[in-house]
Design an enzyme around this catalytic site. Structure first.
Site, PDB file in Angstrom:
ATOM      1  N   GLU A 197       0.830  -1.199   0.000  1.00 43.03           N
ATOM      2  CA  GLU A 197       0.000   0.000   0.000  1.00 43.03           C
ATOM      3  C   GLU A 197       0.872   1.260   0.000  1.00 43.03           C
ATOM      4  O   GLU A 197       0.610   2.211  -0.734  1.00 43.03           O
ATOM      5  CB  GLU A 197      -0.946  -0.016   1.197  1.00 43.03           C
ATOM      6  CG  GLU A 197      -2.011  -1.106   1.110  1.00 43.03           C
ATOM      7  CD  GLU A 197      -1.510  -2.525   1.344  1.00 43.03           C
ATOM      8  OE1 GLU A 197      -2.192  -3.459   0.890  1.00 43.03           O
ATOM      9  OE2 GLU A 197      -0.435  -2.725   1.966  1.00 43.03           O
ATOM     10  N   HIS A 202       9.565  14.769  10.418  1.00 39.74           N
ATOM     11  CA  HIS A 202      10.749  14.825   9.567  1.00 39.74           C
ATOM     12  C   HIS A 202      10.449  14.689   8.085  1.00 39.74           C
ATOM     13  O   HIS A 202      11.227  15.188   7.262  1.00 39.74           O
ATOM     14  CB  HIS A 202      11.739  13.727   9.959  1.00 39.74           C
ATOM     15  CG  HIS A 202      12.310  13.926  11.325  1.00 39.74           C
ATOM     16  ND1 HIS A 202      13.296  13.111  11.826  1.00 39.74           N
ATOM     17  CD2 HIS A 202      12.046  14.840  12.302  1.00 39.74           C
ATOM     18  CE1 HIS A 202      13.616  13.508  13.051  1.00 39.74           C
ATOM     19  NE2 HIS A 202      12.862  14.551  13.363  1.00 39.74           N
TER      20      HIS A 202
END
Length: 142
Positions: A71, A98
């Site tokens: 996925e 991040h």
């Protein structure tokens, strides 16, 4: 927040739980399927989630499968998508802080439901730090 969500058969049960959880929290949810745990090919349900996020039709996306790997790979094929595969709370926090991930991938076979819901909450509430991370995001998107 408007959230696009989709799963294959192996992520179907958590997808349903996450939809309910999101709606209770006041989010708008666009469900791209699948509608049961009958075997399906996941790209058919995952790519539309990523495309909706990339097109600005949803602010974030969530995709689910057995492991979440396929996925995540599928979602990341769509330009403008940064899909993070998360397996615990720290990975969810870091993929937002991040990497400014805009799609979350989860594996139903990899964690219990309570952990999946907690990961979703962290993914939706954690801001991108910017700063030194921004140049890296720009390089990814170039």
């Amino acid at each position: 927040m408007k959230i696009a969500i989709g799963s294959d058969h192996a992520g179907f049960h958590y997808k349903q739980a996450i939809i309910e959880h999101l709606k209770k929290a006041g989010h708008e949810v666009a469900d791209f399927g699948t509608d049961s745990d009958a075997a399906v090919d996941y790209p058919k349900y995952i790519r539309p989630v990523a495309e909706a996020v990339a097109a600005g039709q949803a602010e974030r996306g969530i995709v689910l499968g057995g492991s979440g790997n396929g996925e995540a790979i599928t979602a990341n094929r769509v330009r403008g998508i940064r899909c993070g595969l998360c397996w615990n709370l720290e990975s969810a926090r870091l993929t937002r802080q991040h990497n400014d991930a805009n799609v979350l991938s989860l594996g139903e076979r990899m964690m219990d439901e309570a952990t999946a819901l907690a990961i979703v909450d962290i993914f939706l509430s954690t801001p991108f730090e910017g700063g030194r991370h921004l140049a890296r995001i720009q390089q990814i998107d170039a």
